[in-house]
Design a protein around this motif. Structure first.
Motif, PDB file in Angstrom:
ATOM      1  N   ARG A 179       0.812  -1.219   0.000  1.00  0.00           N
ATOM      2  CA  ARG A 179       0.000   0.000   0.000  1.00  0.00           C
ATOM      3  C   ARG A 179       0.845   1.269   0.000  1.00  0.00           C
ATOM      4  O   ARG A 179       0.369   2.322  -0.435  1.00  0.00           O
ATOM      5  CB  ARG A 179      -0.930  -0.002   1.226  1.00  0.00           C
ATOM      6  CG  ARG A 179      -2.058  -1.032   1.145  1.00  0.00           C
ATOM      7  CD  ARG A 179      -2.997  -0.945   2.337  1.00  0.00           C
ATOM      8  NE  ARG A 179      -4.056  -1.932   2.211  1.00  0.00           N
ATOM      9  CZ  ARG A 179      -4.034  -3.135   2.790  1.00  0.00           C
ATOM     10  NH1 ARG A 179      -2.999  -3.477   3.544  1.00  0.00           N
ATOM     11  NH2 ARG A 179      -5.021  -4.001   2.605  1.00  0.00           N
ATOM     12  N   ILE A 180       2.075   1.212   0.489  1.00  0.00           N
ATOM     13  CA  ILE A 180       2.876   2.438   0.571  1.00  0.00           C
ATOM     14  C   ILE A 180       3.831   2.587  -0.608  1.00  0.00           C
ATOM     15  O   ILE A 180       4.654   3.501  -0.609  1.00  0.00           O
ATOM     16  CB  ILE A 180       3.676   2.497   1.893  1.00  0.00           C
ATOM     17  CG1 ILE A 180       4.688   1.344   1.983  1.00  0.00           C
ATOM     18  CG2 ILE A 180       2.740   2.496   3.089  1.00  0.00           C
ATOM     19  CD1 ILE A 180       5.606   1.435   3.183  1.00  0.00           C
ATOM     20  N   THR A 181       3.718   1.740  -1.629  1.00  0.00           N
ATOM     21  CA  THR A 181       4.587   1.889  -2.805  1.00  0.00           C
ATOM     22  C   THR A 181       4.477   3.272  -3.441  1.00  0.00           C
ATOM     23  O   THR A 181       5.501   3.904  -3.734  1.00  0.00           O
ATOM     24  CB  THR A 181       4.274   0.794  -3.838  1.00  0.00           C
ATOM     25  OG1 THR A 181       4.518  -0.496  -3.255  1.00  0.00           O
ATOM     26  CG2 THR A 181       5.152   0.942  -5.073  1.00  0.00           C
ATOM     27  N   PRO A 182       3.266   3.811  -3.681  1.00  0.00           N
ATOM     28  CA  PRO A 182       3.198   5.165  -4.254  1.00  0.00           C
ATOM     29  C   PRO A 182       3.806   6.225  -3.346  1.00  0.00           C
ATOM     30  O   PRO A 182       4.419   7.185  -3.829  1.00  0.00           O
ATOM     31  CB  PRO A 182       1.690   5.390  -4.443  1.00  0.00           C
ATOM     32  CG  PRO A 182       1.090   4.015  -4.473  1.00  0.00           C
ATOM     33  CD  PRO A 182       1.925   3.210  -3.549  1.00  0.00           C
ATOM     34  N   SER A 233      -6.758  11.165  12.272  1.00  0.00           N
ATOM     35  CA  SER A 233      -8.035  10.477  12.109  1.00  0.00           C
ATOM     36  C   SER A 233      -8.136   9.742  10.780  1.00  0.00           C
ATOM     37  O   SER A 233      -9.148   9.111  10.488  1.00  0.00           O
ATOM     38  CB  SER A 233      -9.188  11.489  12.219  1.00  0.00           C
ATOM     39  OG  SER A 233      -9.047  12.516  11.249  1.00  0.00           O
ATOM     40  N   GLY A 234      -7.090   9.819   9.949  1.00  0.00           N
ATOM     41  CA  GLY A 234      -7.093   9.089   8.679  1.00  0.00           C
ATOM     42  C   GLY A 234      -7.781   9.855   7.573  1.00  0.00           C
ATOM     43  O   GLY A 234      -7.958  11.078   7.678  1.00  0.00           O
ATOM     44  N   PRO A 235      -8.144   9.204   6.473  1.00  0.00           N
ATOM     45  CA  PRO A 235      -8.011   7.760   6.243  1.00  0.00           C
ATOM     46  C   PRO A 235      -6.590   7.344   5.874  1.00  0.00           C
ATOM     47  O   PRO A 235      -5.912   8.033   5.099  1.00  0.00           O
ATOM     48  CB  PRO A 235      -8.947   7.525   5.045  1.00  0.00           C
ATOM     49  CG  PRO A 235      -8.928   8.831   4.305  1.00  0.00           C
ATOM     50  CD  PRO A 235      -8.795   9.907   5.342  1.00  0.00           C
ATOM     51  N   GLY A 236      -6.158   6.224   6.437  1.00  0.00           N
ATOM     52  CA  GLY A 236      -4.831   5.680   6.144  1.00  0.00           C
ATOM     53  C   GLY A 236      -3.724   6.644   6.477  1.00  0.00           C
ATOM     54  O   GLY A 236      -3.771   7.380   7.476  1.00  0.00           O
ATOM     55  N   LEU A 237      -2.685   6.634   5.663  1.00  0.00           N
ATOM     56  CA  LEU A 237      -1.598   7.599   5.777  1.00  0.00           C
ATOM     57  C   LEU A 237      -2.107   8.975   5.367  1.00  0.00           C
ATOM     58  O   LEU A 237      -2.786   9.110   4.349  1.00  0.00           O
ATOM     59  CB  LEU A 237      -0.451   7.192   4.855  1.00  0.00           C
ATOM     60  CG  LEU A 237       0.614   6.263   5.428  1.00  0.00           C
ATOM     61  CD1 LEU A 237       1.409   5.626   4.298  1.00  0.00           C
ATOM     62  CD2 LEU A 237       1.546   7.026   6.348  1.00  0.00           C
ATOM     63  N   THR A 238      -1.772   9.996   6.159  1.00  0.00           N
ATOM     64  CA  THR A 238      -2.260  11.334   5.838  1.00  0.00           C
ATOM     65  C   THR A 238      -1.146  12.322   5.506  1.00  0.00           C
ATOM     66  O   THR A 238      -1.382  13.262   4.746  1.00  0.00           O
ATOM     67  CB  THR A 238      -3.098  11.897   7.000  1.00  0.00           C
ATOM     68  OG1 THR A 238      -2.348  11.787   8.219  1.00  0.00           O
ATOM     69  CG2 THR A 238      -4.402  11.123   7.148  1.00  0.00           C
ATOM     70  N   ALA A 239       0.072  12.137   6.043  1.00  0.00           N
ATOM     71  CA  ALA A 239       1.118  13.115   5.746  1.00  0.00           C
ATOM     72  C   ALA A 239       2.496  12.569   6.111  1.00  0.00           C
ATOM     73  O   ALA A 239       2.631  11.740   7.022  1.00  0.00           O
ATOM     74  CB  ALA A 239       0.870  14.424   6.496  1.00  0.00           C
ATOM     75  N   VAL A 240       3.501  13.042   5.380  1.00  0.00           N
ATOM     76  CA  VAL A 240       4.907  12.829   5.718  1.00  0.00           C
ATOM     77  C   VAL A 240       5.583  14.199   5.632  1.00  0.00           C
ATOM     78  O   VAL A 240       5.488  14.879   4.608  1.00  0.00           O
ATOM     79  CB  VAL A 240       5.598  11.836   4.769  1.00  0.00           C
ATOM     80  CG1 VAL A 240       7.100  11.770   5.066  1.00  0.00           C
ATOM     81  CG2 VAL A 240       4.979  10.456   4.881  1.00  0.00           C
ATOM     82  N   ALA A 272      -1.783  12.810  -7.641  1.00  0.00           N
ATOM     83  CA  ALA A 272      -2.746  11.724  -7.408  1.00  0.00           C
ATOM     84  C   ALA A 272      -2.114  10.672  -6.505  1.00  0.00           C
ATOM     85  O   ALA A 272      -1.042  10.148  -6.799  1.00  0.00           O
ATOM     86  CB  ALA A 272      -3.169  11.104  -8.730  1.00  0.00           C
ATOM     87  N   LEU A 273      -2.771  10.392  -5.388  1.00  0.00           N
ATOM     88  CA  LEU A 273      -2.240   9.412  -4.433  1.00  0.00           C
ATOM     89  C   LEU A 273      -3.421   8.707  -3.774  1.00  0.00           C
ATOM     90  O   LEU A 273      -3.561   8.696  -2.555  1.00  0.00           O
ATOM     91  CB  LEU A 273      -1.365  10.114  -3.395  1.00  0.00           C
ATOM     92  CG  LEU A 273      -0.312   9.281  -2.659  1.00  0.00           C
ATOM     93  CD1 LEU A 273       0.709   8.729  -3.652  1.00  0.00           C
ATOM     94  CD2 LEU A 273       0.402  10.103  -1.609  1.00  0.00           C
ATOM     95  N   LYS A 274      -4.254   8.097  -4.589  1.00  0.00           N
ATOM     96  CA  LYS A 274      -5.476   7.479  -4.067  1.00  0.00           C
ATOM     97  C   LYS A 274      -5.193   6.158  -3.364  1.00  0.00           C
ATOM     98  O   LYS A 274      -4.181   5.497  -3.617  1.00  0.00           O
ATOM     99  CB  LYS A 274      -6.471   7.254  -5.207  1.00  0.00           C
ATOM    100  CG  LYS A 274      -6.104   6.130  -6.158  1.00  0.00           C
ATOM    101  CD  LYS A 274      -7.165   5.968  -7.240  1.00  0.00           C
ATOM    102  CE  LYS A 274      -6.859   4.779  -8.148  1.00  0.00           C
ATOM    103  NZ  LYS A 274      -7.026   3.501  -7.446  1.00  0.00           N
ATOM    104  N   ARG A 275      -6.081   5.811  -2.482  1.00  0.00           N
ATOM    105  CA  ARG A 275      -6.006   4.519  -1.804  1.00  0.00           C
ATOM    106  C   ARG A 275      -6.441   3.433  -2.793  1.00  0.00           C
ATOM    107  O   ARG A 275      -7.521   3.515  -3.392  1.00  0.00           O
ATOM    108  CB  ARG A 275      -6.898   4.511  -0.561  1.00  0.00           C
ATOM    109  CG  ARG A 275      -6.596   5.631   0.418  1.00  0.00           C
ATOM    110  CD  ARG A 275      -7.357   5.460   1.699  1.00  0.00           C
ATOM    111  NE  ARG A 275      -6.765   4.413   2.513  1.00  0.00           N
ATOM    112  CZ  ARG A 275      -7.345   3.892   3.603  1.00  0.00           C
ATOM    113  NH1 ARG A 275      -8.549   4.288   3.968  1.00  0.00           N
ATOM    114  NH2 ARG A 275      -6.740   2.949   4.300  1.00  0.00           N
TER     115      ARG A 275
END
Length: 350
Positions: A179-182, A233-240, A272-275
């Motif tokens: 899931r974190i490849t992008p 609160s998400g969804p998923g990863l939100t920031a780096v 674009a970085l969709k789940r």
């Protein structure tokens, strides 16, 4: 074409496959691998749908192993194998065999699966839920060149990551890593645009999401800098957020679809970085069957090291004592310069 077989054997299933291929006019086998899905009845439909979608890119024979729970002592001593053979339009671009195991045969699923594997073709085993702690030593996992788990589906994903690290064997991988490849690609590309040194990183994401820990471990392992894991609160990863000696680099995705990339001295850009759906994740994993050394290195960095403050940072120690669940810091040891460098490491060392 669909054929139901009750109280059957592996040889009868193979015979049904041959007759089915002749009936639909495709006697030749044009599949590249065997995908074995080990699941329960509740999750079988979703897993099979994802595998069928991935088969458009990777034509394969899909074996769905469903271990049925016997309700009485008499049923538990009675072994039975039911099968559903799907070919042609009912199986997409490959072949699908749904195996339902009852009684003692549940403990010997490998003896049912082995005669149904495609000859001279790679084998991939996928556990959508309830994966074994040591996939390589599982009887079905031992048949495969690639073993795919999903810690996101676990009740305690962080503890599951620790178990995966202890039992890792070449060929193991996890959809939480896929899931974190992008994210990894985007961060590497962002750092490739600047000539500066990364000093600290913050990874923000929802709680109980192992992808956040894996991304934090990957960054700590590759950059040798303090990495702080914070909860949103998400969804998923939100920031780096990466602090560098020439300004911050921020990749922020608040809605789970469109992210904003900000680099000091450059205009902000929407990317674009969709789940992604499970079918896309499985298709990505099937593209490579060799060991993923980058995943192994990040996994072995250790989740427990993300719970320790950087050495000599007293302020962080005091902050963690008050709010340990909210923020954690990791400090990686210095690496030998002769070790392999990823694109992210190269950019950070400029």
């Amino acid at each position: 074409m669909k054929t139901d077989l009750t109280d059957t054997t592996a040889s009868k299933i193979n015979k049904a496959l041959v007759l089915g291929r002749r009936a639909i006019g495709t006697p030749a086998i044009g599949m590249v691998l065997t995908l074995v899905i080990v699941t329960d009845e509740e999750n079988a439909y979703d897993a099979l749908k994802a595998a069928s979608d991935a088969a458009h890119e990777h034509p394969s024979r899909t074996l769905v192993v469903i271990k049925r729970v016997s309700r009485s002592p008499r049923d538990r001593t009675t072994s039975r194998l039911d099968a559903e053979v799907r070919l042609g339009a009912d199986a997409g671009t490959g072949e699908t065999i749904v195996l339902r195991l009852y009684g003692d045969v549940v403990d010997h699923a490998q003896s049912v699966v082995l005669p149904l594997l495609l000859p001279d073709a790679p084998v991939v085993v996928w556990w959508p839920v309830n994966a074994p702690l040591d996939p390589a030593k599982d009887p079905l996992g031992a048949l495969a060149q690639r073993r795919v788990t999903d810690t996101y589906a676990c009740e305690e994903p962080i503890r599951e990551l620790v178990a995966r690290a202890d039992a890792y064997a070449p060929g193991d991988t996890d959809l939480s890593w896929t899931r974190i490849t992008p994210w990894r690609s985007m961060l590497a590309a962002a750092l490739d645009q600047v000539d500066c040194q990364v000093q600290a990183v913050e990874v923000e994401g929802e709680e109980y999401n192992p992808s956040c820990e894996l991304l934090a471990m990957w960054l700590a392992d590759r950059l040798d800098v303090p990495v702080r894991r914070t909860v949103s609160s998400g969804p998923g990863l939100t920031a780096v957020r990466m602090d560098t000696d020439c300004g911050p680099v921020v990749l922020d995705r608040a809605d789970g679809s469109l992210a904003n990339l900000s680099i000091q001295g450059q205009p902000a850009r929407a990317v674009a970085l969709k789940r992604r759906e499970t079918a896309e994740l499985i298709a990505e994993e099937l593209r490579r069957l060799d060991p993923d050394d980058t995943y192994a290195s990040a996994l072995r960095y250790g989740v427990d090291r993300l719970n320790a403050p950087a050495k000599g940072d007293r302020a962080d120690e005091d902050a963690l004592a008050v709010a340990a669940p909210v923020g954690t810091v990791a400090k990686a040891p210095a690496k030998d310069a002769a070790q392999e460098k990823t694109p992210v490491r190269k950019a950070a060392a400029k």
